[in-house]
Design a protein around this motif. Structure first.
Motif, PDB file in Angstrom:
ATOM      1  N   ILE A  21       1.017  -1.077  -0.175  1.00 25.19           N
ATOM      2  CA  ILE A  21      -0.007   0.013   0.057  1.00 25.19           C
ATOM      3  C   ILE A  21       0.824   1.281  -0.275  1.00 25.19           C
ATOM      4  N   MET A  52      -1.944  -1.282  -4.113  1.00 24.27           N
ATOM      5  CA  MET A  52      -2.755   0.018  -3.749  1.00 24.27           C
ATOM      6  C   MET A  52      -2.250   1.262  -3.706  1.00 24.27           C
ATOM      7  N   LEU A  65      -8.584   6.470  -4.330  1.00 23.36           N
ATOM      8  CA  LEU A  65      -7.932   5.015  -4.132  1.00 23.36           C
ATOM      9  C   LEU A  65      -7.814   4.529  -5.600  1.00 23.36           C
ATOM     10  N   SER A  66      -6.520   3.972  -5.747  1.00 25.75           N
ATOM     11  CA  SER A  66      -6.277   3.544  -7.078  1.00 25.75           C
ATOM     12  C   SER A  66      -5.412   2.314  -6.820  1.00 25.75           C
ATOM     13  N   PHE A  67      -5.187   1.648  -7.874  1.00 21.93           N
ATOM     14  CA  PHE A  67      -4.125   0.556  -7.946  1.00 21.93           C
ATOM     15  C   PHE A  67      -3.028   0.632  -9.123  1.00 21.93           C
TER      16      PHE A  67
END
Length: 90
Positions: A21, A52, A65-67
């Protein structure tokens, strides 16, 4: 604006067998940050597909929030991302 390596994404959590993360704070909007190749040193930093990424636009305090959609030595690409919104009805 453009990414500068003096303000890299920060690794904030990592599982024993992968799954990281990251947190990234910048004046750049999500629309700029998610473009393939924005993080020019992302792969070198350890960003990998499936990681993430929490992105905060410091100009607006908008958080998304992305990945990592894809990561190679030449480019890291983030998915479009989802804006996180706060509802405070009290």
């Amino acid at each position: 604006m453009a990414y500068v390596t003096s303000n890299p994404p920060k690794l904030i959590a990592q599982a024993i067998t992968g799954g990281r993360i990251w947190k990234y704070d910048s004046a750049d909007a999500l629309a700029d940050v998610r473009v393939s190749g924005y993080f020019s040193d992302g792969y070198k930093l350890g960003m990998r597909a499936g990681d993430m990424v929490i992105i905060t636009d410091t100009d607006t305090s908008a958080t998304s929030l992305s990945f990592v959609n894809a990561a190679t030595a030449s480019a890291v690409d983030l998915a479009d991302g989802t804006a996180l919104t706060a509802t405070d009805t009290d």
